[in-house]
Write a protein that holds these residues in place. Structure first.
Motif, PDB file in Angstrom:
ATOM      1  N   ASP A   1      -7.341 -41.532  -9.677  1.00 60.25           N
ATOM      2  CA  ASP A   1      -8.317 -41.633  -8.569  1.00 60.25           C
ATOM      3  C   ASP A   1      -7.672 -42.365  -7.401  1.00 60.25           C
ATOM      4  OD1 ASP A   1     -10.265 -40.543 -10.156  1.00 60.25           O
ATOM      5  OD2 ASP A   1     -11.176 -42.467 -10.704  1.00 60.25           O
TER       6      ASP A   1
ATOM      7  N   THR B   1      -6.793 -50.515   0.076  1.00 66.29           N
ATOM      8  CA  THR B   1      -5.575 -49.821   0.525  1.00 66.29           C
ATOM      9  C   THR B   1      -5.269 -50.122   1.997  1.00 66.29           C
ATOM     10  OG1 THR B   1      -6.211 -48.069  -0.989  1.00 66.29           O
ATOM     11  CG2 THR B   1      -4.480 -47.552   0.576  1.00 66.29           C
TER      12      THR B   1
ATOM     13  N   GLY C   1       2.201 -41.266   1.653  1.00 69.16           N
ATOM     14  CA  GLY C   1       1.043 -41.517   0.776  1.00 69.16           C
ATOM     15  C   GLY C   1      -0.113 -42.179   1.505  1.00 69.16           C
TER      16      GLY C   1
ATOM     17  N   ASP D   1       0.439 -41.847 -14.758  1.00 69.51           N
ATOM     18  CA  ASP D   1      -0.329 -40.813 -14.049  1.00 69.51           C
ATOM     19  C   ASP D   1       0.446 -39.498 -13.937  1.00 69.51           C
ATOM     20  OD1 ASP D   1       1.459 -41.942 -12.212  1.00 69.51           O
ATOM     21  OD2 ASP D   1       0.055 -41.921 -10.537  1.00 69.51           O
TER      22      ASP D   1
ATOM     23  N   ARG E   1      -5.534 -35.750  -9.616  1.00 68.83           N
ATOM     24  CA  ARG E   1      -4.847 -36.126  -8.373  1.00 68.83           C
ATOM     25  C   ARG E   1      -4.818 -34.941  -7.401  1.00 68.83           C
ATOM     26  NH1 ARG E   1       0.371 -38.002 -11.035  1.00 68.83           N
ATOM     27  NH2 ARG E   1       1.185 -38.647  -9.022  1.00 68.83           N
TER      28      ARG E   1
HETATM   29  P1  AMP Z   1       1.666 -41.792  -4.938  1.00 69.96           P
HETATM   30  O1  AMP Z   1       2.829 -42.591  -5.407  1.00 69.96           O
HETATM   31  O2  AMP Z   1       1.627 -41.634  -3.433  1.00 69.96           O
HETATM   32  O3  AMP Z   1       1.520 -40.475  -5.659  1.00 69.96           O
HETATM   33  O4  AMP Z   1       0.357 -42.641  -5.288  1.00 69.96           O
HETATM   34  C1  AMP Z   1       0.033 -42.962  -6.624  1.00 69.96           C
HETATM   35  C2  AMP Z   1      -1.406 -43.439  -6.693  1.00 69.96           C
HETATM   36  O5  AMP Z   1      -1.562 -44.620  -5.869  1.00 69.96           O
HETATM   37  C3  AMP Z   1      -2.463 -42.477  -6.198  1.00 69.96           C
HETATM   38  O6  AMP Z   1      -2.818 -41.518  -7.178  1.00 69.96           O
HETATM   39  C4  AMP Z   1      -3.598 -43.440  -5.859  1.00 69.96           C
HETATM   40  O7  AMP Z   1      -4.240 -43.884  -7.051  1.00 69.96           O
HETATM   41  C5  AMP Z   1      -2.864 -44.641  -5.276  1.00 69.96           C
HETATM   42  N1  AMP Z   1      -2.711 -44.517  -3.815  1.00 69.96           N
HETATM   43  C6  AMP Z   1      -1.523 -44.404  -3.124  1.00 69.96           C
HETATM   44  N2  AMP Z   1      -1.748 -44.318  -1.802  1.00 69.96           N
HETATM   45  C7  AMP Z   1      -3.100 -44.355  -1.640  1.00 69.96           C
HETATM   46  C8  AMP Z   1      -3.970 -44.273  -0.510  1.00 69.96           C
HETATM   47  N3  AMP Z   1      -3.492 -44.109   0.744  1.00 69.96           N
HETATM   48  N4  AMP Z   1      -5.305 -44.361  -0.726  1.00 69.96           N
HETATM   49  C9  AMP Z   1      -5.801 -44.525  -1.970  1.00 69.96           C
HETATM   50  N5  AMP Z   1      -5.048 -44.576  -3.076  1.00 69.96           N
HETATM   51  C10 AMP Z   1      -3.701 -44.494  -2.929  1.00 69.96           C
END
Ligand code: AMP
Length: 202
Positions: free
Chosen positions: A69, A76, A97, A147, A157
């Motif tokens: 999630d 954030t 991200g 994840d 995701r």
């Molecule tokens: P990522 O490494 O960008 O795939 O991010 C991994 C996880 O971090 C995501 O699945 C979210 O749970 C959280 N996350 C990263 N960036 C954000 C964001 N901008 N807003 C909310 N959750 C985030």
């Protein structure tokens, strides 16, 4: 005169890299960061670092991340602003991200505006979900990322991306700042596509 303009009017490039999980944002951001001298801010990496150090922020983010999630916006956004504030004399930023919701994008625009900054362009890496699932499962085996190891979490995701993040396409198209790049092929080919795009616009 020209040289003074060059010296004093520092050109800032502020990029956003979009893409579904596994699309190669982190890999490509590292190349782009080095070529253009930018500061790379990956919200996922900052969360993972905080989880590994068991900080308060890490504890807040952990349960959301493990389910696939999004972490709540208030947590954030505060973290992102702190990361930008650490590097205000940079040549620019590459956001990886973040933003992931329209609310985050609006807040980012307002936040940068207050500092006389703005987003230069946003680049989406386009890759089919079937290829991404394969990439993520492999990455999960190598990195141990929870994840990445379970298809239902990966699917969640993708749903988060399709329901919340993909709306940002329209948000940035409206500002004439949205571009996409084919994210399959050799890593160097994809990097070159991104460089060509940036060089043609900046
Ligand atoms: P990522 O490494 O960008 O795939 O991010 C991994 C996880 O971090 C995501 O699945 C979210 O749970 C959280 N996350 C990263 N960036 C954000 C964001 N901008 N807003 C909310 N959750 C985030």
């Amino acid at each position: 005169m020209g040289i003074f303009v060059k010296l004093f009017n520092k050109i800032m490039i502020n990029l956003i890299l979009f893409g579904k999980p596994g699309s190669g944002k982190g890999t490509q951001a590292e190349f782009v960061k080095n070529k253009y001298g930018l500061v790379h801010i990956s919200t996922g990496d900052v969360f993972r670092y905080n989880i590994s150090k068991q900080t308060e922020l890490g504890l807040l983010a952990k349960s959301y991340m493990e389910k696939g999630d999004l972490v709540p916006d208030n947590v954030t956004i505060k973290m992102l602003e702190a990361e930008v504030n650490k590097s205000l004399n940079a040549n620019g930023f590459i956001f990886d991200g973040f933003p992931r919701t329209t609310h985050q994008a609006e807040i980012l625009d307002d936040f940068l505006k207050k500092k006389d900054l703005s987003i230069t362009m946003t680049i989406a890496l386009e890759v089919d979900e079937a290829i991404l699932i394969e990439r993520l499962i492999n990455r999960g085996k190598e990195s141990g990322r929870i994840d990445d190891q379970d298809k239902s979490k990966i699917k969640n995701r993708f749903d988060e991306y399709n329901n919340k993040t993909s709306q940002l396409t329209e948000y940035y198209k409206h500002q004439n700042k949205f571009y996409s790049v084919e994210g399959t092929g050799e890593i160097e080919q994809i990097t070159q596509r991104i460089y060509n795009l940036i060089d043609s616009k900046v």
